[in-house]
Scaffold this motif. Sequence first.
Motif, PDB file in Angstrom:
ATOM      1  N   VAL A  10     -40.257  83.061  52.316  1.00 44.20           N
ATOM      2  CA  VAL A  10     -40.450  81.951  51.385  1.00 44.20           C
ATOM      3  C   VAL A  10     -41.939  81.734  51.155  1.00 44.20           C
ATOM      4  N   PHE A  11     -42.301  81.513  49.909  1.00 45.78           N
ATOM      5  CA  PHE A  11     -43.666  81.150  49.542  1.00 45.78           C
ATOM      6  C   PHE A  11     -43.578  80.212  48.353  1.00 45.78           C
ATOM      7  N   GLN A  12     -44.268  79.089  48.438  1.00 45.47           N
ATOM      8  CA  GLN A  12     -44.250  78.126  47.344  1.00 45.47           C
ATOM      9  C   GLN A  12     -45.661  77.717  46.984  1.00 45.47           C
ATOM     10  N   LEU A  55     -41.558  79.060  43.297  1.00 40.47           N
ATOM     11  CA  LEU A  55     -40.956  79.344  44.596  1.00 40.47           C
ATOM     12  C   LEU A  55     -40.552  80.812  44.642  1.00 40.47           C
ATOM     13  N   TYR A  56     -41.052  81.535  45.647  1.00 37.44           N
ATOM     14  CA  TYR A  56     -40.701  82.938  45.884  1.00 37.44           C
ATOM     15  C   TYR A  56     -39.797  82.988  47.100  1.00 37.44           C
ATOM     16  N   GLN A  57     -38.704  83.753  47.011  1.00 37.26           N
ATOM     17  CA  GLN A  57     -37.805  83.955  48.147  1.00 37.26           C
ATOM     18  C   GLN A  57     -37.472  85.439  48.246  1.00 37.26           C
ATOM     19  N   CYS A  58     -37.445  85.938  49.476  1.00 36.06           N
ATOM     20  CA  CYS A  58     -37.152  87.345  49.701  1.00 36.06           C
ATOM     21  C   CYS A  58     -36.250  87.485  50.921  1.00 36.06           C
ATOM     22  N   HIS A  64     -38.467  81.365  41.299  1.00 37.23           N
ATOM     23  CA  HIS A  64     -37.997  80.226  40.505  1.00 37.23           C
ATOM     24  C   HIS A  64     -39.199  79.425  40.029  1.00 37.23           C
ATOM     25  N   TYR A  65     -39.099  78.937  38.824  1.00 38.01           N
ATOM     26  CA  TYR A  65     -40.082  77.999  38.287  1.00 38.01           C
ATOM     27  C   TYR A  65     -39.332  76.712  37.961  1.00 38.01           C
TER      28      TYR A  65
END
Length: 81
Positions: free
Chosen positions: A38-40, A45-48, A64-65
């Motif tokens: 996770v990185f925000q 928002l980035y999820q891997c 996601h934006y």
Amino acid sequence: VYAMNYSGKVLDDTFSGEFLKAALLLVPEEKPFRGPKVFQNQDYLYQCSACGTLDWFQGYEEIHYRQNKVYECYFHGGAVK
């Protein structure tokens, strides 16, 4: 040495390549496939999620934006012998 294939798609004009680059610079040492779990940063928002080891792995990432999915990518790979 390992190889990886990936296929990603931009789903909306609000996608930010700069945000994706920032996420990928945070690649975890224990799973060096793409970015962190996770990185925000602000509205992005980035999820891997990834499973496996460098011998054989697969995963999926998305951005996601403001809770709207704007990018997705599937990846897989493994050791080259």
